[in-house]
Design a protein around this motif. Structure first.
Motif, PDB file in Angstrom:
ATOM      1  N   SER A  26       0.899  -0.861   0.167  1.00  0.00           N
ATOM      2  CA  SER A  26       0.001   0.071  -0.036  1.00  0.00           C
ATOM      3  C   SER A  26       0.625   1.181  -0.216  1.00  0.00           C
ATOM      4  O   SER A  26       0.523   2.348  -0.664  1.00  0.00           O
ATOM      5  N   GLY A  27       1.949   0.981   0.900  1.00  0.00           N
ATOM      6  CA  GLY A  27       2.913   2.210   0.850  1.00  0.00           C
ATOM      7  C   GLY A  27       3.689   2.540  -1.356  1.00  0.00           C
ATOM      8  O   GLY A  27       3.841   3.981  -0.654  1.00  0.00           O
ATOM      9  N   LEU A  28       4.331   1.613  -0.920  1.00  0.00           N
ATOM     10  CA  LEU A  28       4.004   1.384  -3.160  1.00  0.00           C
ATOM     11  C   LEU A  28       3.332   2.787  -3.512  1.00  0.00           C
ATOM     12  O   LEU A  28       3.454   3.210  -4.672  1.00  0.00           O
ATOM     13  N   GLY A  29       2.100   1.491  -3.419  1.00  0.00           N
ATOM     14  CA  GLY A  29       1.036   2.001  -4.199  1.00  0.00           C
ATOM     15  C   GLY A  29       0.834   3.745  -3.700  1.00  0.00           C
ATOM     16  O   GLY A  29       0.564   4.524  -5.106  1.00  0.00           O
ATOM     17  N   MET A  30       0.731   4.247  -3.409  1.00  0.00           N
ATOM     18  CA  MET A  30       0.383   5.838  -2.629  1.00  0.00           C
ATOM     19  C   MET A  30       1.655   6.102  -3.228  1.00  0.00           C
ATOM     20  O   MET A  30       1.495   7.266  -4.126  1.00  0.00           O
ATOM     21  N   ALA A  31       2.965   5.984  -3.272  1.00  0.00           N
ATOM     22  CA  ALA A  31       4.055   6.355  -3.595  1.00  0.00           C
ATOM     23  C   ALA A  31       4.282   6.563  -4.988  1.00  0.00           C
ATOM     24  O   ALA A  31       4.801   7.440  -5.944  1.00  0.00           O
ATOM     25  N   ILE A  32       3.613   5.229  -5.969  1.00  0.00           N
ATOM     26  CA  ILE A  32       3.657   5.634  -7.042  1.00  0.00           C
ATOM     27  C   ILE A  32       2.396   6.735  -7.752  1.00  0.00           C
ATOM     28  O   ILE A  32       2.339   6.978  -9.033  1.00  0.00           O
ATOM     29  N   LEU A  33       1.539   6.582  -7.394  1.00  0.00           N
ATOM     30  CA  LEU A  33       0.237   7.110  -7.728  1.00  0.00           C
ATOM     31  C   LEU A  33       0.566   8.933  -8.172  1.00  0.00           C
ATOM     32  O   LEU A  33       1.421   8.898  -6.958  1.00  0.00           O
ATOM     33  N   PRO A  34       0.386   9.477  -9.293  1.00  0.00           N
ATOM     34  CA  PRO A  34       1.038  10.802  -8.953  1.00  0.00           C
ATOM     35  C   PRO A  34      -0.399  11.840  -7.840  1.00  0.00           C
ATOM     36  O   PRO A  34      -1.599  11.901  -8.072  1.00  0.00           O
ATOM     37  N   HIS A  35       0.971  12.732  -7.420  1.00  0.00           N
ATOM     38  CA  HIS A  35      -0.259  12.863  -6.036  1.00  0.00           C
ATOM     39  C   HIS A  35      -0.909  14.692  -6.911  1.00  0.00           C
ATOM     40  O   HIS A  35      -2.144  14.306  -5.981  1.00  0.00           O
ATOM     41  N   SER A  36      -0.084  15.474  -7.793  1.00  0.00           N
ATOM     42  CA  SER A  36      -1.122  15.959  -8.587  1.00  0.00           C
ATOM     43  C   SER A  36      -2.678  15.646  -8.837  1.00  0.00           C
ATOM     44  O   SER A  36      -3.591  16.252  -8.631  1.00  0.00           O
ATOM     45  N   LYS A  37      -2.884  14.444  -9.719  1.00  0.00           N
ATOM     46  CA  LYS A  37      -3.983  14.007  -9.970  1.00  0.00           C
ATOM     47  C   LYS A  37      -4.488  12.959  -8.785  1.00  0.00           C
ATOM     48  O   LYS A  37      -5.755  13.644  -9.385  1.00  0.00           O
ATOM     49  N   VAL A  38      -4.054  12.834  -8.315  1.00  0.00           N
ATOM     50  CA  VAL A  38      -4.547  12.414  -6.671  1.00  0.00           C
ATOM     51  C   VAL A  38      -5.430  13.208  -6.390  1.00  0.00           C
ATOM     52  O   VAL A  38      -6.449  13.851  -5.800  1.00  0.00           O
ATOM     53  N   ASP A 180      -7.394   5.805  -2.076  1.00  0.00           N
ATOM     54  CA  ASP A 180      -7.244   5.639  -0.796  1.00  0.00           C
ATOM     55  C   ASP A 180      -8.103   4.799   0.041  1.00  0.00           C
ATOM     56  O   ASP A 180      -7.829   3.810   1.218  1.00  0.00           O
ATOM     57  N   VAL A 181      -7.833   3.607  -1.279  1.00  0.00           N
ATOM     58  CA  VAL A 181      -8.092   2.053  -1.000  1.00  0.00           C
ATOM     59  C   VAL A 181      -6.428   1.335  -0.001  1.00  0.00           C
ATOM     60  O   VAL A 181      -6.780   1.272   1.202  1.00  0.00           O
ATOM     61  N   PHE A 182      -5.671   2.035  -0.665  1.00  0.00           N
ATOM     62  CA  PHE A 182      -3.920   1.951  -0.243  1.00  0.00           C
ATOM     63  C   PHE A 182      -4.077   2.478   0.647  1.00  0.00           C
ATOM     64  O   PHE A 182      -3.515   2.132   2.427  1.00  0.00           O
ATOM     65  N   TRP A 183      -4.175   3.563   0.869  1.00  0.00           N
ATOM     66  CA  TRP A 183      -4.552   4.259   2.657  1.00  0.00           C
ATOM     67  C   TRP A 183      -5.240   3.853   3.694  1.00  0.00           C
ATOM     68  O   TRP A 183      -4.728   3.637   4.817  1.00  0.00           O
ATOM     69  N   ARG A 193     -11.664   5.165   7.791  1.00  0.00           N
ATOM     70  CA  ARG A 193     -10.012   5.521   7.069  1.00  0.00           C
ATOM     71  C   ARG A 193     -10.195   6.112   7.474  1.00  0.00           C
ATOM     72  O   ARG A 193      -9.640   6.922   6.659  1.00  0.00           O
ATOM     73  N   SER A 194      -9.618   7.521   8.274  1.00  0.00           N
ATOM     74  CA  SER A 194      -9.150   8.249   9.138  1.00  0.00           C
ATOM     75  C   SER A 194      -8.434   8.590   9.775  1.00  0.00           C
ATOM     76  O   SER A 194      -7.807   8.952  10.535  1.00  0.00           O
TER      77      SER A 194
END
Length: 614
Positions: A26-38, A180-183, A193-194
């Motif tokens: 999940s950490g890898l997934g969050m790191a790979i996703l482009p933050h600006s698009k998220v 959000d799923v990764f989070w 989820r918070s």
């Protein structure tokens, strides 16, 4: 205690290892996703140059209008889609009024659409607008009501506009939803989820803490004092130590020289006295047991594999102890007489739904004591269910177990099997009773037991390489009464000992055999035992079935064998001190019987067991 810690450490580490893998993924997934698009920034319109609010109001800005009861917490003058408005906030609600006329402004569906279109920059068009009266996961940090405006772009962008003050609450899209799923997985809050204080993550932290402390305890328990003697190891690197070898009767054999810092198991092999083993020196099979001396420490593997009475007498596992000083080693019974034997398959046939009898012809009769075992060589091989000549019933059982259809090994391995025949019963032939080890149904796709499956591939005339005989599972000739307790393929050495006592030694001692099986079809050697009970008044045998259906016509006992022998015989026995107990069967049965005898204060000297003959 260390056994409990070891088991807990192993299983908790497995469970926690899954969560650690999820954390990493999940950490890898969050790191790979482009933050600006998220964040949705790539679909946000460029802000226009700000227009002065006085200009929007035509220079006529009035006073805020009271919106109802309650203390006003904040009043803001701001731009709402090209209009100057007062945004008045109380403890109960937020309301918009025109900064010019004072009229109330409602953020309705058309206005929400205009606000969203002004904020959005992308190829999509509005495809749906919904008013949300309750918070959802996508606006979990905001109070309702809110308008959800969905766009038809590839990312399925959704803008959330507050129905109270017209502000853009959130920009959501598929990038954010994946994030959000990764989070959720990462913080282990599967509901809101918070929350970083979620009970699952607190529990995981405590488990990690316990895992660390138990790991330190196991680490400390697995080391020996000599492991830290680096200087001593370096100084003794060119030395040799004398190993004084004796047979099982205490007679001196010879003295050999062994290199330091190698395991005693390896040293014995180098000197031409290979000890039996199926685990390759991993300390899990318990076959390389030798008597060394009480001065050597008792290691965890020793304690797991050797009874306390033998530990106190100096028995240790050769694979777990290094040669660091001269030693006196008493070899296990049969090692000196063990031979390399080439057998030929005479026949192979199933005697129960999961156990078959393999009959082998040897060059000459094998001299052994009833209860002994042989080590069987399993060469590298590959085979499959389709290549076996099995009945439809056995094939169906194989398939229903979920076992893989193919099986094999790419390395040479060894397996041990007890001799099921009495000495000289069949001349130069021996019989092995082998249980085909199907995996548990909860683990589909796992291979069957490699050794039992390989021997099942052999045809009449095929050769099998054996070594032996070995073993200390033998009858005390002074026993006043002999009680056998067995289950499953544990019947093999017991059959050998019963036949030897009744037909060869012609003992007059009272003998009883208590056998546990799953169903009537799983009772092995039924005809043989019934014939023995008829011919010998001092012998009786009793069966309890553990998995027999209620509709079955079985007239005998039902349940676990240790409970059956306890209730029907042991508790009411007038003098347990006269009984010698011999036990062989599956690990759970063996543990239950040993616990029972211990609870009844039966001394260890009156108990013998074999836990590898299955």
């Amino acid at each position: 205690m260390m056994t409990i810690i070891r088991q807990g450490h192993k299983w908790i580490a497995l469970i926690l290892g899954i969560q650690v893998a999820l954390w990493m993924l999940s950490g890898l997934g969050m790191a790979i996703l482009p933050h600006s698009k998220v964040a949705g920034d790539h679909r946000m319109a460029e802000p226009a140059a700000p227009t002065p609010l006085t200009e929007l109001a035509g220079g006529k800005i009035g006073q805020p209008v009271t919106i109802g009861p309650g203390e006003i917490r904040e009043v803001r003058l701001r731009n709402l889609n090209g209009r100057a408005v007062f945004d008045t906030v109380t403890a109960e609600r937020s309301a918009l009024t025109s900064a010019v006329t004072g009229e109330t402004i409602t953020v309705d569906k058309p206005l929400a659409a205009k606000i969203a279109l002004k904020d959005y920059s992308g190829p999509g068009e509005i495809k749906e607008i919904r008013l949300l009266a309750e918070s959802t996961l996508e606006i979990r940090n905001h109070a309702p009501p809110a308008w959800r405006i969905d766009f038809s772009d590839p990312e399925q962008t959704s803008l959330y506009v507050s129905a109270s003050n017209g502000e853009i609450l959130e920009r959501r899209n598929n990038y954010w939803r994946t994030f959000d799923v990764f989070w959720m997985v990462h913080i282990m809050d599967y509901v809101s989820r918070s929350s970083f204080n979620h009970p699952l993550i607190i529990l995981s932290a405590l488990v990690v803490l316990w895992l660390g402390f138990s790991g330190i305890a196991l680490w400390w328990d697995s080391f020996r004092r000599n492991d830290f003697n680096v200087v001593g190891k370096w100084r003794s690197r060119k030395q040799t130590f004398a190993l004084s070898l004796a047979d099982s009767e205490g007679g001196a054999i010879r003295t050999v020289e062994a290199r330091p810092m190698q395991s005693l198991f390896a040293a014995m092999g180098d000197q031409g006295y290979p000890l039996p083993s199926t685990c390759g020196g991993g300390g899990t099979c318990g076959l390389c047991r030798v008597r060394i001396g009480t001065e050597l420490p008792i290691l965890p593997a020793d304690r797991r594999q050797i009874p306390d009475s033998e530990l106190e007498s100096g028995y240790r596992l050769a694979c777990q102890h290094q040669v660091t000083s001269p030693l006196s080693v008493t070899l296990p019974h049969g090692l000196m007489d063990a031979k390399e034997i080439k057998g030929k398959v005479v026949s192979s046939s199933f005697i129960t739904p999961d156990m078959y009898e393999l009959r082998l012809s040897l060059p000459e009769p094998l001299e052994f004591r009833a209860g002994s075992y042989v080590q069987v060589e399993i060469p590298p091989f590959m085979s499959s269910l389709d290549a076996l000549d099995l009945t439809d019933f056995i094939k169906t059982q194989w398939e229903n177990s979920g076992a893989a259809r193919t099986f094999g090994s790419n390395v040479l391995i060894y397996r041990t099997y007890s001799l099921a025949n009495a000495p000289k019963e069949f001349g130069n032939e021996v019989v092995l009773s082998i249980r085909l080890a199907f995996p548990k149904s909860s683990a589909p796709g796992v291979s069957v037991g490699v050794g039992s499956a390989y021997l099942l591939t052999l045809k009449k005339g095929d050769t099998v390489q054996l070594r032996g005989p070995f073993g200390d599972f033998h009858i005390d000739e002074d026993a006043e009464e002999i009680v056998f307790i067995g289950g499953g393929a544990g019947i093999a050495p017991i059959r050998s000992m019963i036949l030897d006592q009744l037909k060869v030694k012609r003992t007059s001692s009272r003998i009883s055999f208590w056998y546990g099986a799953r169903t009537q079809e799983h009772i092995a050697y039924k005809e043989d035992l019934e014939a023995l009970a008829t011919a010998h008044p001092n012998f009786s045998w009793h069966v309890a079935l553990s998995d027999v259906p209620e509709t079955d016509n079985w007239p005998g006992a039902r349940g676990q064998i240790h409970e059956f022998v306890r209730d029907q015989y042991i508790i009411s026995h007038p003098d347990l001190a006269t009984c010698s107990f011999y036990i062989c069967g599956p690990p759970q049965m063996l543990e239950a019987v040993l616990s029972l005898l211990k609870s009844l204060n039966v001394p260890n000297s009156r108990i013998a067991f074999d836990d590898f003959g299955n």
